[in-house]
Design an enzyme around this catalytic site. Sequence first.
Site, PDB file in Angstrom:
ATOM      1  N   HIS A 193       0.835  -1.207   0.000  1.00 39.65           N
ATOM      2  CA  HIS A 193       0.000   0.000   0.000  1.00 39.65           C
ATOM      3  C   HIS A 193       0.870   1.257   0.000  1.00 39.65           C
ATOM      4  CE1 HIS A 193      -3.889  -2.059   1.135  1.00 39.65           C
ATOM      5  NE2 HIS A 193      -2.999  -3.008   1.326  1.00 39.65           N
ATOM      6  N   ASP A 220      -6.362   5.579   1.656  1.00 41.26           N
ATOM      7  CA  ASP A 220      -6.463   4.221   1.134  1.00 41.26           C
ATOM      8  C   ASP A 220      -7.939   3.823   1.171  1.00 41.26           C
ATOM      9  OD1 ASP A 220      -6.365   1.286   0.958  1.00 41.26           O
ATOM     10  OD2 ASP A 220      -4.207   1.567   1.183  1.00 41.26           O
ATOM     11  N   SER A 230       5.242  -8.937  -0.073  1.00 41.62           N
ATOM     12  CA  SER A 230       5.846  -8.461   1.168  1.00 41.62           C
ATOM     13  C   SER A 230       5.369  -9.221   2.396  1.00 41.62           C
ATOM     14  CB  SER A 230       5.527  -6.978   1.332  1.00 41.62           C
ATOM     15  OG  SER A 230       4.130  -6.783   1.323  1.00 41.62           O
ATOM     16  N   GLN A 281      13.001  -4.984  -6.165  1.00 40.29           N
ATOM     17  CA  GLN A 281      12.272  -5.710  -7.221  1.00 40.29           C
ATOM     18  C   GLN A 281      12.240  -4.974  -8.569  1.00 40.29           C
ATOM     19  OE1 GLN A 281       9.031  -8.356  -6.204  1.00 40.29           O
ATOM     20  NE2 GLN A 281       7.716  -7.390  -7.711  1.00 40.29           N
ATOM     21  N   ASN A 328       0.705  -4.977  -7.020  1.00 39.94           N
ATOM     22  CA  ASN A 328       1.897  -4.244  -7.456  1.00 39.94           C
ATOM     23  C   ASN A 328       2.787  -5.113  -8.322  1.00 39.94           C
ATOM     24  OD1 ASN A 328       1.775  -1.564  -5.949  1.00 39.94           O
ATOM     25  ND2 ASN A 328       1.408  -3.054  -4.327  1.00 39.94           N
ATOM     26  N   SER A 329       2.960  -6.354  -7.925  1.00 38.46           N
ATOM     27  CA  SER A 329       3.864  -7.229  -8.680  1.00 38.46           C
ATOM     28  C   SER A 329       3.361  -7.466 -10.107  1.00 38.46           C
ATOM     29  CB  SER A 329       4.045  -8.568  -7.962  1.00 38.46           C
ATOM     30  OG  SER A 329       4.727  -8.346  -6.752  1.00 38.46           O
ATOM     31  N   GLU A 345       3.990  -4.248 -12.034  1.00 40.53           N
ATOM     32  CA  GLU A 345       5.428  -4.034 -12.254  1.00 40.53           C
ATOM     33  C   GLU A 345       5.952  -4.972 -13.344  1.00 40.53           C
ATOM     34  OE1 GLU A 345       6.980  -4.657  -8.331  1.00 40.53           O
ATOM     35  OE2 GLU A 345       6.088  -2.814  -7.552  1.00 40.53           O
ATOM     36  N   GLN A 376      -5.407 -11.741  -5.328  1.00 42.09           N
ATOM     37  CA  GLN A 376      -4.446 -12.451  -6.187  1.00 42.09           C
ATOM     38  C   GLN A 376      -5.183 -13.334  -7.202  1.00 42.09           C
ATOM     39  OE1 GLN A 376      -2.019 -14.555  -3.323  1.00 42.09           O
ATOM     40  NE2 GLN A 376      -1.694 -12.672  -2.166  1.00 42.09           N
TER      41      GLN A 376
HETATM   42  N1  UDP Z   1       9.041  -6.215  -3.309  1.00 44.57           N
HETATM   43  C1  UDP Z   1      10.341  -5.757  -3.294  1.00 44.57           C
HETATM   44  N2  UDP Z   1      11.320  -6.653  -2.987  1.00 44.57           N
HETATM   45  C2  UDP Z   1      11.080  -7.949  -2.696  1.00 44.57           C
HETATM   46  C3  UDP Z   1       9.730  -8.406  -2.723  1.00 44.57           C
HETATM   47  C4  UDP Z   1       8.740  -7.506  -3.036  1.00 44.57           C
HETATM   48  O1  UDP Z   1      10.615  -4.582  -3.549  1.00 44.57           O
HETATM   49  O2  UDP Z   1      12.027  -8.679  -2.425  1.00 44.57           O
HETATM   50  C5  UDP Z   1       7.977  -5.234  -3.603  1.00 44.57           C
HETATM   51  C6  UDP Z   1       7.391  -5.348  -4.991  1.00 44.57           C
HETATM   52  O3  UDP Z   1       8.167  -4.599  -5.906  1.00 44.57           O
HETATM   53  C7  UDP Z   1       5.993  -4.793  -4.798  1.00 44.57           C
HETATM   54  C8  UDP Z   1       5.681  -5.097  -3.329  1.00 44.57           C
HETATM   55  O4  UDP Z   1       6.893  -5.483  -2.731  1.00 44.57           O
HETATM   56  O5  UDP Z   1       6.000  -3.392  -4.996  1.00 44.57           O
HETATM   57  C9  UDP Z   1       4.700  -6.240  -3.144  1.00 44.57           C
HETATM   58  O6  UDP Z   1       3.433  -5.778  -3.429  1.00 44.57           O
HETATM   59  P1  UDP Z   1       2.341  -6.747  -4.037  1.00 44.57           P
HETATM   60  O7  UDP Z   1       1.101  -5.936  -4.233  1.00 44.57           O
HETATM   61  O8  UDP Z   1       2.857  -7.435  -5.231  1.00 44.57           O
HETATM   62  O9  UDP Z   1       2.142  -7.844  -2.931  1.00 44.57           O
HETATM   63  P2  UDP Z   1       1.751  -7.774  -1.371  1.00 44.57           P
HETATM   64  O10 UDP Z   1       2.997  -7.541  -0.627  1.00 44.57           O
HETATM   65  O11 UDP Z   1       0.766  -6.642  -1.213  1.00 44.57           O
HETATM   66  O12 UDP Z   1       1.169  -9.127  -1.144  1.00 44.57           O
END
Ligand code: UDP
Length: 473
Positions: free
Chosen positions: A26, A123, A292, A348, A367-368, A371, A388
């Site tokens: 978030h 949010d 995360s 990432q 986010n993933s 990205e 997901q």
């Molecule tokens: N991320 C990162 N490094 C890691 C794992 C995840 O920077 O080793 C970042 C990724 O780029 C993304 C976020 O963590 O921006 C994960 O967000 P996402 O919505 O995909 O999943 P959530 O954590 O909300 O389940």
Amino acid sequence: MEVEKMGGNNEVRGHVLMLVFPGYGHVAPMIQLARRLAFKGIKVTFASSLSVIQSFQPGSHLISLLPSYDDLTHGPIGGPRGIGVVAFLQKFQDFTTDFSLDFINKSLQDPDERRRVKCLIYDFDFHWALDVAKQAGVISAAFHTQVLGATAAYYMIYMKVRGEELKVPPLDIPDFSHNTGISEVVDGPGFHNISPVLKAALVKFRNLGKADFHFCLTFDKLEHEVLEWIKNICPTMATIGPMVASAYLDNRMEDNTDYGFIMNDPDTNMNTCLEWLNTKEPNSVVYIAFGSMADIESQQVKEIALALRSLRCNFLWVMKQTEMQKNLPSNFLEEMSEKGMFVKWCPQLQVLSHPAVGYIVTHCGANSVVEATVLGVPMLGLPRYTDQIPNAYYVEEVWKVGVNAKKNEEGVYGKEEIERCFKELMYGEKGKEIKKNLKQLRQHAIEAVSHGGSSDMHIEEFIARLVCGAKNK
Ligand code: UDP
């Protein structure tokens, strides 16, 4: 090209308060919005839990950080031991409400009109924040940390749970209520008797379309069809993404290269994995990350590892708990030591845009998936729960940028199935099509955030409303 330091524009044109949910998925997209606003001369007070604001760099002198909730004293968002979830959520709501009203009211005393808070950006998960904005008499803007497709899917489930008719024909997508954990509600006790966590996931949808602005983290051309549909319910929905650092897209904001925030392990040397990637051939590495928060079940870890061993491919794997390595097949670490690397956390965005990285295995967090899509990396989706599931559907069936594995009878993504998906991505016709689609979507993403693009224009329209000073009625 217009290149500036973030917040390089010294003249403050307006001030917003951002109320940010304390979770990486978030914080990351909302800090990007804060930076884009600051880039355009808007002062942003970025408020989240104390531990969040202590652990990152805002990246602009126009962004100031403030704790809206002291999680170090009162417990993390998941709820400290000893307090039930309901009581905790109420406490959290009370703290953030008092903080916001107090902050906005004080700012309204500022003799400089441009420094008075004109808008509360919150949010969308904070369903109470709309009332806070109304009470304070400022513009309300809800930020959705989900892709629009997931928002649409959840909205349809919400209406079904409430037993209400949709105002428009339903969107032609599967009914996800039976695999997002919500079937319990649809088939069960009804809205008033559901678990607090499920209720929190649904209750916010009563406010869809009620804020002055609704922002989504994707871009028009990615979600065109859903956007058209959702505008029937929420006419002010606007895409303002992708919320990925400018350096990877329009490159207009010189210092905007990351999220400015490190999770899990501050001791991790972020460059180690990049140096390791530098030693690998282009497109030869599979990157594996589950976001995360997720802790992956031991059997699942094993199945992924067996598939990697069988394919003999290079991999970079983000594994949060070192003890999870105990779940790897015997001799895996020794046999694959040349091929693979484990990290607790990595940058990432940098990893996905590294030439050596050819594929990502993902849990399909919002986010993933965005990205990977805009950085051109084909996805193998192993979704687990909540948004997901719809995200994975959009990745494979609508955006056509990845393939999803199917679970076996034990509820696990098995080795053979993972291998089948990899082969499809690496050597199949579908894989070729996916790479072509990714190229095009990346182009559309760059256009969207560049000067005059759809996302850029939506942010400009918001700023125009801020600057002209109209308040919430
Ligand atoms: N991320 C990162 N490094 C890691 C794992 C995840 O920077 O080793 C970042 C990724 O780029 C993304 C976020 O963590 O921006 C994960 O967000 P996402 O919505 O995909 O999943 P959530 O954590 O909300 O389940």
